[in-house]
Design a protein around this motif. Structure first.
Motif, PDB file in Angstrom:
ATOM      1  N   SER A 124     -22.413  30.446 -21.619  1.00 28.22           N
ATOM      2  CA  SER A 124     -23.206  31.655 -21.871  1.00 28.22           C
ATOM      3  C   SER A 124     -24.671  31.275 -21.960  1.00 28.22           C
ATOM      4  CB  SER A 124     -22.778  32.315 -23.187  1.00 28.22           C
ATOM      5  OG  SER A 124     -21.413  32.677 -23.159  1.00 28.22           O
ATOM      6  N   TRP A 125     -25.529  32.211 -21.565  1.00 32.24           N
ATOM      7  CA  TRP A 125     -26.974  32.000 -21.627  1.00 32.24           C
ATOM      8  C   TRP A 125     -27.602  33.036 -22.552  1.00 32.24           C
ATOM      9  CZ3 TRP A 125     -29.770  28.061 -19.486  1.00 32.24           C
ATOM     10  CH2 TRP A 125     -29.143  27.279 -18.525  1.00 32.24           C
ATOM     11  N   TYR A 126     -28.606  32.569 -23.305  1.00 34.16           N
ATOM     12  CA  TYR A 126     -29.311  33.426 -24.240  1.00 34.16           C
ATOM     13  C   TYR A 126     -30.815  33.223 -24.089  1.00 34.16           C
ATOM     14  CZ  TYR A 126     -24.866  33.978 -26.695  1.00 34.16           C
ATOM     15  OH  TYR A 126     -23.566  34.268 -27.012  1.00 34.16           O
ATOM     16  N   GLN A 127     -31.546  34.286 -24.381  1.00 26.38           N
ATOM     17  CA  GLN A 127     -33.002  34.219 -24.465  1.00 26.38           C
ATOM     18  C   GLN A 127     -33.398  34.434 -25.925  1.00 26.38           C
ATOM     19  OE1 GLN A 127     -35.608  37.680 -23.608  1.00 26.38           O
ATOM     20  NE2 GLN A 127     -36.381  36.483 -21.890  1.00 26.38           N
ATOM     21  N   GLN A 128     -34.200  33.522 -26.470  1.00 30.66           N
ATOM     22  CA  GLN A 128     -34.636  33.667 -27.849  1.00 30.66           C
ATOM     23  C   GLN A 128     -36.157  33.679 -27.913  1.00 30.66           C
ATOM     24  OE1 GLN A 128     -33.457  30.596 -30.679  1.00 30.66           O
ATOM     25  NE2 GLN A 128     -33.481  32.063 -32.365  1.00 30.66           N
ATOM     26  N   ALA A 129     -36.719  34.853 -28.157  1.00 27.81           N
ATOM     27  CA  ALA A 129     -38.158  34.976 -28.333  1.00 27.81           C
ATOM     28  C   ALA A 129     -38.517  34.488 -29.730  1.00 27.81           C
ATOM     29  CB  ALA A 129     -38.585  36.423 -28.135  1.00 27.81           C
ATOM     30  N   LEU A 130     -39.772  34.154 -29.912  1.00 25.24           N
ATOM     31  CA  LEU A 130     -40.236  33.606 -31.188  1.00 25.24           C
ATOM     32  C   LEU A 130     -39.948  34.584 -32.326  1.00 25.24           C
ATOM     33  CD1 LEU A 130     -41.605  30.918 -31.709  1.00 25.24           C
ATOM     34  CD2 LEU A 130     -43.801  32.110 -31.794  1.00 25.24           C
TER      35      LEU A 130
ATOM     36  N   LEU B  72     -37.428  30.650 -25.641  1.00 29.08           N
ATOM     37  CA  LEU B  72     -36.496  29.526 -25.648  1.00 29.08           C
ATOM     38  C   LEU B  72     -35.204  30.019 -24.988  1.00 29.08           C
ATOM     39  CD1 LEU B  72     -35.766  26.623 -26.698  1.00 29.08           C
ATOM     40  CD2 LEU B  72     -34.871  27.760 -28.744  1.00 29.08           C
ATOM     41  N   TYR B  73     -34.748  29.326 -23.967  1.00 30.83           N
ATOM     42  CA  TYR B  73     -33.512  29.706 -23.285  1.00 30.83           C
ATOM     43  C   TYR B  73     -32.402  28.751 -23.717  1.00 30.83           C
ATOM     44  CZ  TYR B  73     -36.116  33.063 -20.650  1.00 30.83           C
ATOM     45  OH  TYR B  73     -36.892  34.150 -20.312  1.00 30.83           O
ATOM     46  N   LEU B  74     -31.389  29.332 -24.330  1.00 29.45           N
ATOM     47  CA  LEU B  74     -30.287  28.557 -24.879  1.00 29.45           C
ATOM     48  C   LEU B  74     -29.040  28.734 -24.031  1.00 29.45           C
ATOM     49  CD1 LEU B  74     -30.800  29.574 -28.604  1.00 29.45           C
ATOM     50  CD2 LEU B  74     -31.104  27.268 -27.705  1.00 29.45           C
ATOM     51  N   CYS B  75     -28.338  27.635 -23.872  1.00 32.51           N
ATOM     52  CA  CYS B  75     -27.048  27.655 -23.209  1.00 32.51           C
ATOM     53  C   CYS B  75     -25.994  27.343 -24.271  1.00 32.51           C
ATOM     54  CB  CYS B  75     -27.047  26.587 -22.108  1.00 32.51           C
ATOM     55  SG  CYS B  75     -25.444  26.164 -21.451  1.00 32.51           S
ATOM     56  N   ALA B  76     -24.868  28.014 -24.207  1.00 36.12           N
ATOM     57  CA  ALA B  76     -23.782  27.754 -25.148  1.00 36.12           C
ATOM     58  C   ALA B  76     -22.482  27.621 -24.365  1.00 36.12           C
ATOM     59  CB  ALA B  76     -23.664  28.886 -26.156  1.00 36.12           C
ATOM     60  N   SER B  77     -21.629  26.698 -24.783  1.00 36.31           N
ATOM     61  CA  SER B  77     -20.347  26.544 -24.092  1.00 36.31           C
ATOM     62  C   SER B  77     -19.191  26.731 -25.062  1.00 36.31           C
ATOM     63  CB  SER B  77     -20.265  25.178 -23.395  1.00 36.31           C
ATOM     64  OG  SER B  77     -20.094  24.128 -24.324  1.00 36.31           O
ATOM     65  N   SER B  78     -18.036  27.040 -24.492  1.00 35.67           N
ATOM     66  CA  SER B  78     -16.836  27.269 -25.302  1.00 35.67           C
ATOM     67  C   SER B  78     -15.615  27.125 -24.399  1.00 35.67           C
ATOM     68  CB  SER B  78     -16.873  28.662 -25.929  1.00 35.67           C
ATOM     69  OG  SER B  78     -16.973  29.657 -24.928  1.00 35.67           O
ATOM     70  N   TRP B  79     -14.420  27.150 -25.035  1.00 35.43           N
ATOM     71  CA  TRP B  79     -13.195  27.294 -24.255  1.00 35.43           C
ATOM     72  C   TRP B  79     -12.990  28.776 -24.020  1.00 35.43           C
ATOM     73  CZ3 TRP B  79     -12.625  23.653 -28.447  1.00 35.43           C
ATOM     74  CH2 TRP B  79     -12.435  22.334 -28.012  1.00 35.43           C
ATOM     75  N   ALA B  80     -12.376  29.123 -22.912  1.00 32.08           N
ATOM     76  CA  ALA B  80     -12.250  30.533 -22.539  1.00 32.08           C
ATOM     77  C   ALA B  80     -11.552  31.353 -23.617  1.00 32.08           C
ATOM     78  CB  ALA B  80     -11.493  30.651 -21.220  1.00 32.08           C
ATOM     79  N   ARG B  81     -10.569  30.773 -24.287  1.00 28.89           N
ATOM     80  CA  ARG B  81      -9.792  31.567 -25.232  1.00 28.89           C
ATOM     81  C   ARG B  81     -10.258  31.424 -26.675  1.00 28.89           C
ATOM     82  NH1 ARG B  81      -5.661  33.802 -22.683  1.00 28.89           N
ATOM     83  NH2 ARG B  81      -4.962  32.920 -20.713  1.00 28.89           N
ATOM     84  N   GLN B  82     -11.402  30.777 -26.873  1.00 30.14           N
ATOM     85  CA  GLN B  82     -11.909  30.652 -28.232  1.00 30.14           C
ATOM     86  C   GLN B  82     -13.313  31.213 -28.305  1.00 30.14           C
ATOM     87  OE1 GLN B  82     -11.522  26.770 -29.913  1.00 30.14           O
ATOM     88  NE2 GLN B  82      -9.310  26.716 -29.657  1.00 30.14           N
TER      89      GLN B  82
END
Lengths: 112, 111
Positions: free
Chosen positions: A33-39, A88-98
């Motif tokens: 997943s990708w996220y954008q985080q402004a200050l 700030l652009y954040l990437c997050a990873s996970s297992w599909a079922r969690q």
């Protein structure tokens, strides 16, 4: 055990340019997943990729696009950069079922 | 519109104090709630609370979920300077893969 990695760490672009950010998920994870985080704000969900397909998208314009590769790594592309894309652009990873997501250190993008 | 609201926005305490951070939510269909700690860049996972797990504890940190009143709290006892960070709350909307984050609470612990 390698965690989530992102590159580059910092980036400076000018308005109208295009940028590509990269993310390698934590070992064994298949969803990115990708996220954008402004200050001063919380992360805003851009989209999520699973099995090389975008399976959920947040409220971001089509200028934001992505890709997931067979090794589960992912790219975020932003076209026609605006000053407001600085974040700030954040990437997050996970297992599909969690649902527990693990975040990378982020890429700080500055648009001048 | 789905939303998550955290309070207070910021907090300054002294070492040894106990703090309570709040997270309230309004979502169409709740699935789970997650707490993260963000010190510089990468948020680090603290807890996940669901309908089947409404209370979690790890060391000095604990969290509860009130599904009826639609909120969660994060408690930190005997605070230390290393607890200084932004604490983020996120809600996962059932039937989607969307995570909705609050603005966060900035905690500063003074020695």
């Amino acid at each position: 055990d390698a965690g989530v990695t992102q590159s580059p760490t910092h980036l400076i672009k000018t308005r109208g340019q295009q940028v590509t950010l990269r993310c390698s998920p934590k070992s064994g994870h298949d969803t990115v997943s990708w996220y954008q985080q402004a200050l001063g704000q919380g992360p805003q969900f851009i989209f999520q990729y699973y099995e090389e397909e975008e399976r959920q998208r947040g409220n971001f314009p089509d200028r934001f696009s992505g890709h997931q590769f067979p090794n589960y790594s992912s790219e975020l592309n932003v076209n026609a950069l605006l000053l407001g894309d600085s974040a700030l652009y954040l990437c997050a990873s996970s297992w599909a079922r969690q649902e527990t997501q693990y975040f990378g250190p982020g890429t700080r993008l500055l648009v001048l | 519109e789905d939303k998550v609201v955290q309070s207070p926005l910021s907090l300054v305490v002294h070492e040894g104090d106990t703090v309570t951070l709040n997270c309230s939510y309004e979502v169409t269909n709740f699935r789970s709630l997650l707490w993260y700690k963000q010190e510089k860049k990468a948020p680090t996972f603290l807890f996940m609370l669901t309908s089947s797990g409404i209370e979690k504890k790890s060391g000095r940190l604990s969290s509860i979920l009130d599904k009826k009143e639609l909120f969660s709290i994060l408690n930190i006892t005997a605070t230390q300077t290393g607890d200084s960070a932004v604490y983020l709350c996120a809600v996962v909307v059932s039937g989607t893969y969307k995570y909705i984050f609050g603005t966060g609470t900035r905690l500063k612990v003074l020695a």
